[in-house]
Design a protein around this motif. Sequence first.
Motif, PDB file in Angstrom:
ATOM      1  N   ILE A 154     -26.432 -46.188  -2.814  1.00 35.80           N
ATOM      2  CA  ILE A 154     -25.794 -44.908  -3.103  1.00 35.80           C
ATOM      3  C   ILE A 154     -24.359 -45.213  -3.524  1.00 35.80           C
ATOM      4  N   PRO A 155     -23.949 -44.833  -4.729  1.00 36.13           N
ATOM      5  CA  PRO A 155     -22.592 -45.167  -5.183  1.00 36.13           C
ATOM      6  C   PRO A 155     -21.534 -44.575  -4.259  1.00 36.13           C
ATOM      7  N   THR A 156     -20.692 -45.442  -3.716  1.00 35.82           N
ATOM      8  CA  THR A 156     -19.585 -45.021  -2.859  1.00 35.82           C
ATOM      9  C   THR A 156     -18.353 -45.819  -3.247  1.00 35.82           C
ATOM     10  N   PRO A 157     -17.700 -45.458  -4.372  1.00 34.71           N
ATOM     11  CA  PRO A 157     -16.557 -46.231  -4.868  1.00 34.71           C
ATOM     12  C   PRO A 157     -15.451 -46.376  -3.823  1.00 34.71           C
ATOM     13  N   GLY A 158     -14.979 -47.585  -3.675  1.00 34.77           N
ATOM     14  CA  GLY A 158     -13.866 -47.843  -2.777  1.00 34.77           C
ATOM     15  C   GLY A 158     -14.230 -47.906  -1.318  1.00 34.77           C
ATOM     16  N   GLU A 159     -15.522 -47.819  -0.989  1.00 35.37           N
ATOM     17  CA  GLU A 159     -15.948 -47.844   0.404  1.00 35.37           C
ATOM     18  C   GLU A 159     -16.954 -48.977   0.603  1.00 35.37           C
ATOM     19  N   GLY A 160     -17.309 -49.222   1.855  1.00 38.06           N
ATOM     20  CA  GLY A 160     -18.263 -50.281   2.138  1.00 38.06           C
ATOM     21  C   GLY A 160     -19.615 -50.011   1.518  1.00 38.06           C
ATOM     22  N   ALA A 161     -20.247 -51.057   1.002  1.00 37.51           N
ATOM     23  CA  ALA A 161     -21.540 -50.914   0.332  1.00 37.51           C
ATOM     24  C   ALA A 161     -22.662 -51.055   1.348  1.00 37.51           C
ATOM     25  N   HIS A 162     -22.891 -49.991   2.125  1.00 34.38           N
ATOM     26  CA  HIS A 162     -23.902 -50.051   3.180  1.00 34.38           C
ATOM     27  C   HIS A 162     -24.792 -48.810   3.196  1.00 34.38           C
ATOM     28  N   SER A 163     -24.811 -48.052   2.104  1.00 34.07           N
ATOM     29  CA  SER A 163     -25.618 -46.840   2.025  1.00 34.07           C
ATOM     30  C   SER A 163     -26.668 -47.006   0.934  1.00 34.07           C
ATOM     31  N   PHE A 164     -27.912 -46.624   1.263  1.00 34.99           N
ATOM     32  CA  PHE A 164     -29.033 -46.895   0.372  1.00 34.99           C
ATOM     33  C   PHE A 164     -29.950 -45.680   0.269  1.00 34.99           C
ATOM     34  N   VAL A 165     -30.649 -45.585  -0.874  1.00 35.86           N
ATOM     35  CA  VAL A 165     -31.684 -44.584  -1.063  1.00 35.86           C
ATOM     36  C   VAL A 165     -32.943 -45.317  -1.510  1.00 35.86           C
ATOM     37  N   ARG A 166     -34.097 -44.947  -0.921  1.00 46.36           N
ATOM     38  CA  ARG A 166     -35.353 -45.598  -1.256  1.00 46.36           C
ATOM     39  C   ARG A 166     -35.700 -45.309  -2.713  1.00 46.36           C
ATOM     40  N   ALA A 167     -36.002 -46.333  -3.459  1.00 50.32           N
ATOM     41  CA  ALA A 167     -36.232 -46.197  -4.892  1.00 50.32           C
ATOM     42  C   ALA A 167     -37.567 -45.530  -5.178  1.00 50.32           C
ATOM     43  N   GLY A 168     -37.534 -44.512  -6.056  1.00 48.90           N
ATOM     44  CA  GLY A 168     -38.748 -43.930  -6.599  1.00 48.90           C
ATOM     45  C   GLY A 168     -39.640 -43.199  -5.624  1.00 48.90           C
ATOM     46  N   ARG A 169     -39.071 -42.619  -4.579  1.00 47.70           N
ATOM     47  CA  ARG A 169     -39.911 -41.998  -3.569  1.00 47.70           C
ATOM     48  C   ARG A 169     -39.890 -40.474  -3.590  1.00 47.70           C
ATOM     49  N   GLU A 170     -38.767 -39.861  -3.964  1.00 46.48           N
ATOM     50  CA  GLU A 170     -38.636 -38.438  -3.721  1.00 46.48           C
ATOM     51  C   GLU A 170     -39.431 -37.599  -4.716  1.00 46.48           C
ATOM     52  N   THR A 171     -39.707 -36.361  -4.306  1.00 45.70           N
ATOM     53  CA  THR A 171     -40.395 -35.386  -5.143  1.00 45.70           C
ATOM     54  C   THR A 171     -39.514 -34.146  -5.271  1.00 45.70           C
ATOM     55  N   ARG A 172     -39.305 -33.732  -6.500  1.00 44.39           N
ATOM     56  CA  ARG A 172     -38.553 -32.498  -6.743  1.00 44.39           C
ATOM     57  C   ARG A 172     -39.460 -31.305  -6.484  1.00 44.39           C
ATOM     58  N   THR A 173     -38.923 -30.244  -5.856  1.00 44.11           N
ATOM     59  CA  THR A 173     -39.709 -29.055  -5.566  1.00 44.11           C
ATOM     60  C   THR A 173     -39.011 -27.810  -6.093  1.00 44.11           C
ATOM     61  N   ALA A 174     -39.777 -26.760  -6.307  1.00 47.95           N
ATOM     62  CA  ALA A 174     -39.243 -25.463  -6.714  1.00 47.95           C
ATOM     63  C   ALA A 174     -40.208 -24.375  -6.272  1.00 47.95           C
TER      64      ALA A 174
END
Length: 306
Positions: A108-128
Amino acid sequence: MPTLGQNQYGKAEVRVVRVLRDGATHHVRDLNVSVALSGAMEDVHRSGSNAAVLTTDTAKNTVFAFAREHGIASPEAFAALLARHFVASQPTIHRARIRVQEYAWDRIPTPGEGAHSFVRAGRETRTAQITHDATGDAPEWETLSGVTGLTVMNTTDSEFHGYLRDRYTTLPETRDRILATDVTAVWRHGAATPPDADPAADWDAAWASARDHVLGAFARTYSYSLQQTLFRMGSQVIENLPGVDEIRLSLPNKHHFVVDLEPFGMKNEGPDGAVYFAADRPYGLIEATVLREGAPARIPADLTNL
């Protein structure tokens, strides 16, 4: 007389997460490892003698210990290390098959902060969900947007302590833990008009913006509880998207437990990281609605009913 045909045994789906810490930058290998062993196993099937059997619990422990001791250069290399070990270390084991699934994580882009946040690739589903009500008893149009299966993880900047205790409480307090969850979020747009009424409206961009604010809040919140993180995630959407009046979030706490490697003479925490067991159940489930001040709550508490 019956004869014994092909046979194998082992430990299936060992969920091992290796966090490698390179200063403030963390690297994650997240594997699901299944071990199948075969060899001189005639006696255990015919008489129940376990003299030739390496226990499946030992296979599980070996996966964790190798992840800590050798690291995980790749699924293939890790599987080869395990297969070679099982065959070479036990004279009764002649064949080892190691199957590995790797779950990919994007930062997860966090400029200027520690690189320790992640999102699972290709998993989510958009809903409406669009509701058109012509009875006059409710807004004529209701537009709900959302996302499900958005799996996120912080490998640090999360604590949990100071909670109520009673005679059944055994959970130890922690000042540093993995915080991971599968985000289900539904947000309600305030305008009571059909989504296609404004040809210039960019619903794709609006959805992407809400998702980005959810991710950004998760990554940037130093968490003392998942409830606190949830409220910041919802607040970011309300504060930054004036067209959204309400957001409901459901966050299962995807527990990651530090594996006890002390029985094998190994310490499992240090500046270089640790190995974790990723448990899938039971799990804590944190749910709440965040509202724009003065806005009514209309999203159901149980998002599975949507």
